[in-house]
Write an enzyme that holds these catalytic residues in place. Structure first.
Site, PDB file in Angstrom:
ATOM      1  CD  GLU A  64      -2.843  -1.323   2.353  1.00 63.45           C
ATOM      2  OE1 GLU A  64      -2.730  -0.516   3.287  1.00 63.45           O
ATOM      3  OE2 GLU A  64      -3.721  -2.218   2.330  1.00 63.45           O
ATOM      4  CG  ASN A  80      -0.424  -6.972  -1.637  1.00 62.86           C
ATOM      5  OD1 ASN A  80      -1.001  -7.599  -2.521  1.00 62.86           O
ATOM      6  ND2 ASN A  80      -0.881  -6.918  -0.381  1.00 62.86           N
ATOM      7  CG  HIS A 122      -9.437  -5.901   0.857  1.00 62.55           C
ATOM      8  ND1 HIS A 122      -9.778  -6.958   1.665  1.00 62.55           N
ATOM      9  CD2 HIS A 122      -8.106  -5.730   1.002  1.00 62.55           C
ATOM     10  CE1 HIS A 122      -8.694  -7.415   2.285  1.00 62.55           C
ATOM     11  NE2 HIS A 122      -7.663  -6.690   1.892  1.00 62.55           N
ATOM     12  CD  GLU A 178      -4.210  -8.036   1.713  1.00 67.56           C
ATOM     13  OE1 GLU A 178      -5.078  -7.318   2.239  1.00 67.56           O
ATOM     14  OE2 GLU A 178      -2.996  -7.828   1.839  1.00 67.56           O
ATOM     15  CG  ASP A 194     -12.376  -9.055   2.257  1.00 68.85           C
ATOM     16  OD1 ASP A 194     -12.249  -8.073   1.496  1.00 68.85           O
ATOM     17  OD2 ASP A 194     -12.042  -9.004   3.459  1.00 68.85           O
TER      18      ASP A 194
END
Ligand code: XIL
Length: 371
Positions: A180, A221, A257, A288, A290
């Site tokens: 990030e 990432n 996400h 990651e 979701d």
């Protein structure tokens, strides 16, 4: 999702492409192909685990692991072994967890995860060497008070990266080196790192990690980089710059996400974005995934969620070098979402009773019916 979207024409050409475009990319001494839970005879795909279904594609399907739940909930622990062929530490490889006191390392929980992965024939995605969150208090307070100077901070970061990569040498498939580092305005994120070390900390971090383990794959990432947009464009430019400077960068991780209220991508968008990084020579992963929703769930929201999971999985499957699809937790029983997004939840593939949701069936179907 219509089956016609999944089963494309030109099957032979597609098979040839799979073979060409998904090269082995395993940690030293490990096979890329998932060997866990091999099932040779044909079975109803709806009864097969994600790791079984993904084997044929040379794709690793992973989950983030919450080590507290892992140690307290047998069902949670056992399902990780049967369902997944890769794992990521949800928290225990972050700096605040590994070095809570300056100079005193706490390797225990991370070592436990790595050992469990070895026993279950899973690969480990290392997360994360550098981030602006979950830093130890001694470090953030030391910098804030001026006790830790910029020069010293650079040495501390170097030591952290070299110590951690060395400790896990040979046991990690790929590391998120920087996490990030670009903000939502597509600028380098204004963090303790940028403020004190300037932009060169990014290249330095990759070089230090590479120095400590020449074989481990090194990733950038971030979130909100699932399709082509200002933020993923900024990463694309950054990667080109790093490569031009000879920096050892090997992978791009798209976190994934998502929220049922916005962020709906098509598989076309996901593939197009991942493929441009592959064209620069990088492998890619969904790291990651979701898909949260405003609580309570209903059929419409659960369907929207399934569409998003399916599109990310399909985009990864048909992309040139997408080697891993990891979800950020797999059951609603343990999820970071309710604690971080007020009023939101139900973001995972299984509900809180470990029952499959629409999204789980969709992901299974994409894996089973994509050639
Ligand atoms: C989250 C964890 O899931 C939480 O348990 C923790 O309290 C905060 O961090 N992007 C990342 C992950 O890269 O490390 C974050 O994990 C979620 C967002």
């Amino acid at each position: 999702m219509r089956i016609s979207r999944l089963v494309t024409a030109g099957a032979l050409a597609a098979v040839a492409l799979w073979t060409l475009n998904l090269p082995a990319a395993a940690a030293p001494g490990t096979d890329q192909a998932d060997t866990g839970g091999a099932i040779e005879h044909a079975r109803n795909p709806a009864e097969q685990s994600l790791r079984e279904l993904a084997k044929r594609h040379n794709l690793r399907v992973g989950t983030a692991v919450d080590m507290t739940a892992f140690n307290n909930d047998t069902q949670y622990r056992e399902r990780i072994a049967t369902e997944f062929s890769a794992v990521t530490a949800e928290n225990v490889m972050k700096w605040s967890e590994l070095e809570p006191q300056r100079g005193v390392y706490n390797w225990g929980p991370a070592d436990q995860l790595v050992e469990s992965a070895r026993q279950n024939h899973q690969l480990v995605h290392g997360h994360t060497l550098l981030w602006h969150n979950q830093l130890p208090t001694w470090l953030t307070q030391g910098v804030a008070s001026g006790e830790i100077t910029p020069d010293e901070l650079r040495q501390l970061l170097r030591k952290h990266i070299i110590d951690v990569v060395t400790h896990f040498k040979g046991k990690i498939w790929h590391w998120d080196v920087v996490n990030e580092v670009i903000d939502d305005n597509a600028q380098l994120r204004d963090t303790i790192w940028l403020q004190n070390l300037g932009p060169s900390y990014i290249a330095d971090s990759f070089r230090w990690a590479h120095e400590a383990d020449r074989r481990v794959k090194l990733y950038l990432n971030d979130y909100n980089v699932e399709g082509i947009g200002a933020k993923s464009n900024a990463y694309y430019a950054l990667v080109q710059e790093l490569l031009a400077d000879g920096v050892p960068v090997h992978g791009f991780g798209s976190q994934g996400h998502l929220d049922t209220r916005f962020g709906n991508y098509s598989a076309f968008q996901v593939k197009e974005n991942l493929d441009r990084f592959a064209d620069l020579g990088l492998e890619t992963s969904m790291t990651e995934v979701d898909v949260r929703m405003p609580m309570p769930p209903d059929a419409t929201k659960l369907n929207a969620q399934a569409q998003s999971y399916g599109a990310l999985m399909l985009g990864c499957l048909v992309a040139k070098r997408c080697v891993m699809f990891t979800v950020w937790g797999y059951t609603d029983k343990y999820s970071w979402v309710p604690g971080f997004f007020t009023g939101q939840g139900a973001a995972n593939l299984l509900d809180e009773n470990f029952q499959p949701k629409f999204a789980y069936r969709e992901v299974q179907a994409v894996l089973a019916y994509t050639r």
